[in-house]
Design an enzyme around this catalytic site. Structure first.
Site, PDB file in Angstrom:
ATOM      1  N   ARG A  39       1.025  -1.294  -0.035  1.00 29.92           N
ATOM      2  CA  ARG A  39       0.132   0.017  -0.447  1.00 29.92           C
ATOM      3  C   ARG A  39       0.764   1.114   0.182  1.00 29.92           C
ATOM      4  O   ARG A  39      -0.025   2.136  -0.394  1.00 29.92           O
ATOM      5  CB  ARG A  39      -0.296   0.074   1.555  1.00 29.92           C
ATOM      6  CG  ARG A  39      -1.936  -1.197   0.978  1.00 29.92           C
ATOM      7  CD  ARG A  39      -3.059  -1.676   2.696  1.00 29.92           C
ATOM      8  NE  ARG A  39      -3.666  -2.233   1.276  1.00 29.92           N
ATOM      9  CZ  ARG A  39      -5.729  -2.072   2.469  1.00 29.92           C
ATOM     10  NH1 ARG A  39      -4.930  -1.247   3.231  1.00 29.92           N
ATOM     11  NH2 ARG A  39      -6.201  -3.449   1.955  1.00 29.92           N
ATOM     12  N   ASP A 145     -16.723   8.711   6.613  1.00 31.64           N
ATOM     13  CA  ASP A 145     -15.780   7.819   6.199  1.00 31.64           C
ATOM     14  C   ASP A 145     -14.325   8.546   6.063  1.00 31.64           C
ATOM     15  O   ASP A 145     -14.243   9.705   6.544  1.00 31.64           O
ATOM     16  CB  ASP A 145     -15.151   7.392   4.500  1.00 31.64           C
ATOM     17  CG  ASP A 145     -14.955   5.807   5.023  1.00 31.64           C
ATOM     18  OD1 ASP A 145     -15.535   4.793   4.898  1.00 31.64           O
ATOM     19  OD2 ASP A 145     -13.451   6.076   4.784  1.00 31.64           O
TER      20      ASP A 145
HETATM   21  C1  LIG Z   1     -14.565  -2.497   4.345  1.00 38.74           C
HETATM   22  S1  LIG Z   1     -15.152  -0.632   4.678  1.00 38.74           S
HETATM   23  C2  LIG Z   1     -16.892  -1.285   4.787  1.00 38.74           C
HETATM   24  C3  LIG Z   1     -17.672  -0.252   4.280  1.00 38.74           C
HETATM   25  C4  LIG Z   1     -19.343  -0.382   4.447  1.00 38.74           C
HETATM   26  N1  LIG Z   1     -19.798   0.145   5.793  1.00 38.74           N
HETATM   27  C5  LIG Z   1     -19.578  -2.004   3.971  1.00 38.74           C
HETATM   28  O1  LIG Z   1     -20.237  -2.420   5.250  1.00 38.74           O
HETATM   29  O2  LIG Z   1     -19.504  -2.227   2.758  1.00 38.74           O
HETATM   30  C6  LIG Z   1     -14.467  -0.205   6.195  1.00 38.74           C
HETATM   31  C7  LIG Z   1     -14.651   1.141   5.366  1.00 38.74           C
HETATM   32  O3  LIG Z   1     -14.266   1.946   6.766  1.00 38.74           O
HETATM   33  C8  LIG Z   1     -13.199   2.806   6.978  1.00 38.74           C
HETATM   34  N2  LIG Z   1     -12.286   3.560   8.312  1.00 38.74           N
HETATM   35  C9  LIG Z   1     -11.518   2.869   9.024  1.00 38.74           C
HETATM   36  N3  LIG Z   1     -11.077   3.319   9.787  1.00 38.74           N
HETATM   37  C10 LIG Z   1     -11.844   4.520  10.159  1.00 38.74           C
HETATM   38  C11 LIG Z   1     -12.236   5.329  10.938  1.00 38.74           C
HETATM   39  N4  LIG Z   1     -11.638   5.714  11.978  1.00 38.74           N
HETATM   40  N5  LIG Z   1     -13.131   6.391  10.669  1.00 38.74           N
HETATM   41  C12 LIG Z   1     -13.861   6.006   9.918  1.00 38.74           C
HETATM   42  N6  LIG Z   1     -14.196   4.912   8.691  1.00 38.74           N
HETATM   43  C13 LIG Z   1     -12.939   4.406   8.638  1.00 38.74           C
HETATM   44  C14 LIG Z   1     -12.456   2.601   6.303  1.00 38.74           C
HETATM   45  O4  LIG Z   1     -12.220   3.846   5.007  1.00 38.74           O
HETATM   46  C15 LIG Z   1     -13.230   2.015   4.653  1.00 38.74           C
HETATM   47  O5  LIG Z   1     -14.408   2.704   4.101  1.00 38.74           O
END
Ligand SMILES: C[S@@+](CC[C@H](N)C(=O)[O-])C[C@H]1O[C@@H](n2cnc3c(N)ncnc32)[C@H](O)[C@@H]1O
Length: 278
Positions: A39, A145
């Protein structure tokens, strides 16, 4: 390269990962080193830097940490999502949550960790269909996000044919318009009528408080808790629960059920919790 330089590079990378974890909650353990390096190399390529060790030096020793950190966070997030992901939640919303809703105000939903917007737009399609059956029904959806880049994508609401495979045909006809990119490849865009109902903002779930309305009817907090340690999982669940109205629903990922530990939450179904009260 000597063992000494390899160790020095690893130490710099470890320090950088600790900074990312402290800001975002995302765990970046040693056993994920291959993924982490892959990454970070995206940034090496984007900046045209010679190699990873040059980049790590620029960031950690030459004053580029502040400007690079948002980009590093963008590449460190895992944004996998789909339309109609874990579709039992949308069935539950249609069968149980919406029939209970009688308030004389808009139905309010927060997609916390919304990634590129599929969860929020799926909800918008479901609620738009409900509005056809219930004249006067109104709704608003906010998606947030951590990643600035993914929030930009969510706002556009533009998806490739591969990204929309899970959208049922009838919903596709109603809510996605076909177009193409500058070289003629097919793309779909969520119709303006839905985009106007869904707002997106950058927000970090590690923040002490969230600039999101309280009294929400539904919060989606799915497939994000898995990246945090136990303490942060508890803190985030509790912080998000503060934003639910009494009787409001929290949906977590189906692999995250055990972490929804707030005493105000009662489990109602697989990965579905209701905040006590009415
Ligand atoms: C795997 S995706 C899940 C998306 C959606 N909720 C789903 O279930 O399909 C996880 C998301 O969490 C976000 N994320 C990770 N850490 C975070 C944080 N501290 N605050 C807000 N978002 C976060 C990432 O950027 C990513 O877009």
């Amino acid at each position: 390269m000597t063992t000494g330089t390899i160790e020095a590079d690893r130490a710099l990378q470890k320090k950088l990962c600790e900074i990312v974890t402290s800001k975002t909650g995302i765990q970046l353990p040693e056993n994920k080193r291959t993924m982490i390096e892959g990454r970070l190399r995206k940034r090496v390529r984007a900046l045209g830097v010679r190699d990873l060790r040059t980049y790590l030096n620029m960031v950690m020793n030459e004053g580029m940490l502040e400007t690079e950190l948002p980009q590093i966070i963008n590449v460190m997030t895992t944004n996998k999502t789909d339309f109609w992901r874990e579709d039992a939640h949308f069935d539950y919303m249609i069968r149980t949550v919406l029939p209970e809703f009688t308030a004389n105000r808009a139905f309010k939903v927060w997609s916390a960790a919304s990634s590129s917007g599929e969860e929020a737009y799926t909800t918008a399609m479901v609620l738009s269909e409900h509005a056809k059956r219930k004249p006067g029904f109104n709704y608003s959806i906010i998606g947030t996000d951590l990643s600035t880049e993914i929030v930009r994508k969510a706002r556009k609401g533009i998806y490739t044919p591969e990204e929309i495979v899970d959208v049922p045909d009838d919903m596709r006809k109603l809510y996605l318009e076909e177009g193409h990119d500058s070289v003629g490849r097919p793309l779909c865009r969520v119709v303006k009528q839905l985009r106007d109902r869904v707002g997106f903002a950058q927000m970090n779930l590690m923040d002490r408080s969230y600039p999101v309305e309280k009294n929400l009817d539904v919060v989606f907090l799915r497939n994000v808790l898995i990246y945090f340690d136990d303490q942060n999982q508890r803190r985030v669940v509790s912080g998000v629960t503060d934003h639910l109205k009494p009787g409001g629903y929290l949906f977590v990922g189906h692999s995250e059920t055990s972490v929804a530990s707030d005493p105000r939450l009662v489990q109602k179904s697989a990965a579905v919790f209701r905040k006590e009260g009415t």
